[in-house]
Write an enzyme that holds these catalytic residues in place. Structure first.
Site, PDB file in Angstrom:
ATOM      1  N   SER A 152       0.932  -0.806  -0.528  1.00  0.00           N
ATOM      2  CA  SER A 152      -0.125  -0.112   0.052  1.00  0.00           C
ATOM      3  C   SER A 152       1.123   1.160  -0.316  1.00  0.00           C
ATOM      4  CB  SER A 152      -1.047   0.269   1.374  1.00  0.00           C
ATOM      5  OG  SER A 152      -1.359   1.080   1.521  1.00  0.00           O
ATOM      6  N   TYR A 165      -2.545  -0.114  10.491  1.00  0.00           N
ATOM      7  CA  TYR A 165      -2.326  -0.374   8.747  1.00  0.00           C
ATOM      8  C   TYR A 165      -1.500  -0.192   8.115  1.00  0.00           C
ATOM      9  CZ  TYR A 165      -3.572  -1.345   3.687  1.00  0.00           C
ATOM     10  OH  TYR A 165      -4.492  -1.886   2.950  1.00  0.00           O
TER      11      TYR A 165
HETATM   12  N1  LIG Z   1      -8.698  -1.124  -1.552  1.00  0.00           N
HETATM   13  C1  LIG Z   1      -7.419  -0.183  -1.487  1.00  0.00           C
HETATM   14  O1  LIG Z   1      -8.224   1.031  -1.420  1.00  0.00           O
HETATM   15  C2  LIG Z   1      -6.439  -0.746  -1.192  1.00  0.00           C
HETATM   16  C3  LIG Z   1      -5.235  -0.103  -1.501  1.00  0.00           C
HETATM   17  C4  LIG Z   1      -3.855  -0.431  -1.124  1.00  0.00           C
HETATM   18  C5  LIG Z   1      -3.727  -1.464  -1.148  1.00  0.00           C
HETATM   19  N2  LIG Z   1      -5.022  -1.934  -0.429  1.00  0.00           N
HETATM   20  C6  LIG Z   1      -4.323  -3.912  -0.368  1.00  0.00           C
HETATM   21  O2  LIG Z   1      -4.509  -4.754  -1.348  1.00  0.00           O
HETATM   22  C7  LIG Z   1      -5.231  -6.482  -0.741  1.00  0.00           C
HETATM   23  C8  LIG Z   1      -6.782  -6.523  -1.563  1.00  0.00           C
HETATM   24  O3  LIG Z   1      -7.423  -5.783  -0.832  1.00  0.00           O
HETATM   25  P1  LIG Z   1      -8.756  -4.787  -1.873  1.00  0.00           P
HETATM   26  O4  LIG Z   1      -8.495  -3.791  -1.793  1.00  0.00           O
HETATM   27  O5  LIG Z   1      -8.989  -5.942  -3.370  1.00  0.00           O
HETATM   28  O6  LIG Z   1      -9.801  -5.935  -0.614  1.00  0.00           O
HETATM   29  P2  LIG Z   1     -10.972  -6.789  -0.793  1.00  0.00           P
HETATM   30  O7  LIG Z   1     -12.176  -6.667  -2.119  1.00  0.00           O
HETATM   31  O8  LIG Z   1     -11.835  -6.428   0.103  1.00  0.00           O
HETATM   32  O9  LIG Z   1     -10.806  -8.088  -0.492  1.00  0.00           O
HETATM   33  C9  LIG Z   1      -9.326  -8.573   0.318  1.00  0.00           C
HETATM   34  C10 LIG Z   1      -9.131 -10.160   0.105  1.00  0.00           C
HETATM   35  O10 LIG Z   1      -8.935  -9.974   1.454  1.00  0.00           O
HETATM   36  C11 LIG Z   1      -8.770 -11.819   1.335  1.00  0.00           C
HETATM   37  N3  LIG Z   1      -8.290 -12.134   2.634  1.00  0.00           N
HETATM   38  C12 LIG Z   1      -9.108 -11.305   4.148  1.00  0.00           C
HETATM   39  N4  LIG Z   1      -8.847 -12.173   5.126  1.00  0.00           N
HETATM   40  C13 LIG Z   1      -8.283 -13.029   4.649  1.00  0.00           C
HETATM   41  C14 LIG Z   1      -7.693 -14.516   5.017  1.00  0.00           C
HETATM   42  N5  LIG Z   1      -7.743 -14.642   6.578  1.00  0.00           N
HETATM   43  N6  LIG Z   1      -7.653 -15.573   4.398  1.00  0.00           N
HETATM   44  C15 LIG Z   1      -7.181 -15.560   3.406  1.00  0.00           C
HETATM   45  N7  LIG Z   1      -8.179 -14.683   2.695  1.00  0.00           N
HETATM   46  C16 LIG Z   1      -8.686 -13.332   3.480  1.00  0.00           C
HETATM   47  C17 LIG Z   1     -10.144 -11.473   1.034  1.00  0.00           C
HETATM   48  O11 LIG Z   1     -11.230 -12.651   1.111  1.00  0.00           O
HETATM   49  P3  LIG Z   1     -12.106 -13.792   2.326  1.00  0.00           P
HETATM   50  O12 LIG Z   1     -13.161 -12.832   2.800  1.00  0.00           O
HETATM   51  O13 LIG Z   1     -12.975 -14.749   1.509  1.00  0.00           O
HETATM   52  O14 LIG Z   1     -11.131 -14.661   2.818  1.00  0.00           O
HETATM   53  C18 LIG Z   1     -10.589 -10.567  -0.358  1.00  0.00           C
HETATM   54  O15 LIG Z   1     -10.136 -11.713  -1.166  1.00  0.00           O
HETATM   55  C19 LIG Z   1      -4.761  -5.729   0.764  1.00  0.00           C
HETATM   56  O16 LIG Z   1      -4.042  -6.427   1.068  1.00  0.00           O
HETATM   57  C20 LIG Z   1      -5.546  -4.634   0.618  1.00  0.00           C
HETATM   58  O17 LIG Z   1      -4.325  -3.554   1.829  1.00  0.00           O
HETATM   59  C21 LIG Z   1      -5.925  -1.955  -0.991  1.00  0.00           C
END
Ligand SMILES: NC(=O)c1ccc[n+]([C@@H]2O[C@H](COP(=O)([O-])OP(=O)(O)OC[C@H]3O[C@@H](n4cnc5c(N)ncnc54)[C@H](OP(=O)(O)O)[C@@H]3O)[C@@H](O)[C@H]2O)c1
Length: 257
Positions: A152, A165
């Site tokens: 991030s 975070y």
């Molecule tokens: N969205 C943003 O603004 C943003 C910005 C910077 C970085 N990121 C990073 O991008 C990554 C993906 O996030 P996203 O934005 O795509 O959010 P998202 O749509 O909420 O996806 C999060 C994913 O993590 C999985 N997850 C959560 N807990 C887990 C566990 N204990 N075991 C296995 N899988 C788990 C969820 O799947 P299940 O619930 O099915 O387990 C889901 O597939 C994260 O690391 C986040 O920090 C996001």
């Protein structure tokens, strides 16, 4: 010997084949990365906890894609080891690991949302270590592998309301840096992709209303799409052998850090 002009030199790109494992593949960025790698020609293992959501992503890859759904909680070290065994047995030795599983809770430190803190550390810090423990030794013994962690912009700078975070993302950045330095010469590449705000369900999971009101309100800027981040992952995995993309910072234009 004269250096070849840049224009004369044929551009090398790595063919996209082999096996990729994507954690967090049931939603958002992970799902988009899985689709992009599959479309590019890789076999893809989809890992997250929610099997129905993983199956939907699997279906979106099309009937000819080679893909495996493995419900996995990344906080469970034994489950992640089993994931590694399934991938190797069913698809072959993994070439690319994409750590994308994550949670993001806006909280004020003074409100002590300890469950949110713990979950953040468990999923982002321990989850990433669990996948490294399960997949890295095999990559090193084969002399090839690419570890990509979706970190991030909060791994580079602390955001108020996101102290834990940001700390967790700084942790994965530092572990990735150490991994890169220690594995130089072994055939391993280590990339972190550092997005700013991306339009995914992650944006809507916080429960600390005070923190959200102070720091979590949308700015009105056009934020990134999950596919924007998937493009950066594709860029990193498509480079020739000698070229490592170490870090990619991607932000909405109007939200610089
Ligand atoms: N969205 C943003 O603004 C943003 C910005 C910077 C970085 N990121 C990073 O991008 C990554 C993906 O996030 P996203 O934005 O795509 O959010 P998202 O749509 O909420 O996806 C999060 C994913 O993590 C999985 N997850 C959560 N807990 C887990 C566990 N204990 N075991 C296995 N899988 C788990 C969820 O799947 P299940 O619930 O099915 O387990 C889901 O597939 C994260 O690391 C986040 O920090 C996001």
């Amino acid at each position: 010997m004269e250096r070849q002009n840049r224009e004369d030199r044929p551009r090398e790109t790595a063919p996209l084949d082999g096996v990729a494992v994507v954690t967090g593949a049931s939603s958002g960025i992970g799902a988009a990365v899985a689709r992009a790698l599959s479309k590019g020609g890789m076999k893809v293992a989809l890992a997250a906890r929610r099997e129905p959501a993983l199956r939907e992503v699997r279906a979106s890859l099309g009937p000819h894609a080679e893909a495996l759904v493995v419900p996995t909680d990344v906080t469970d070290r034994g489950a992640v080891k089993k994931l590694a065994g399934r991938v190797e047995g069913d698809l072959g030795p993994p070439d690319v690991l994409v750590n994308c599983a994550g949670v993001m809770y806006y909280t004020l430190m003074q409100n002590a949302h300890e469950d949110d803190w713990e979950c953040t550390v468990d999923v982002i810090c321990k989850g990433t270590l669990n996948t490294l423990g399960a997949f890295l030794p095999g990559m090193i013994s084969r002399g090839r592998g690419h570890v990509i962690t979706v970190s991030s912009d909060a791994g580079r700078k602390v955001f108020p309301g996101l102290a834990v975070y940001s700390g967790a993302k700084a942790f994965v950045e530092f572990v990735s840096q150490g991994l890169r330095l220690e594995t130089a010469g072994t055939g391993i590449k280590v990339t972190t992709v550092q997005p700013g705000n991306v339009d995914t369900p992650l944006q809507r999971m916080s429960r600390d209303r005070e923190a959200l009101a102070l720091y979590g309100e949308p700015t009105g800027a056009r934020i990134l799409a999950p596919e924007d981040v998937a493009d950066a992952v594709l860029y990193a995995v498509s480079q020739p052998e000698h070229l490592a993309v170490n870090e990619v910072l991607l932000q909405p234009r109007e939200e610089p850090i």
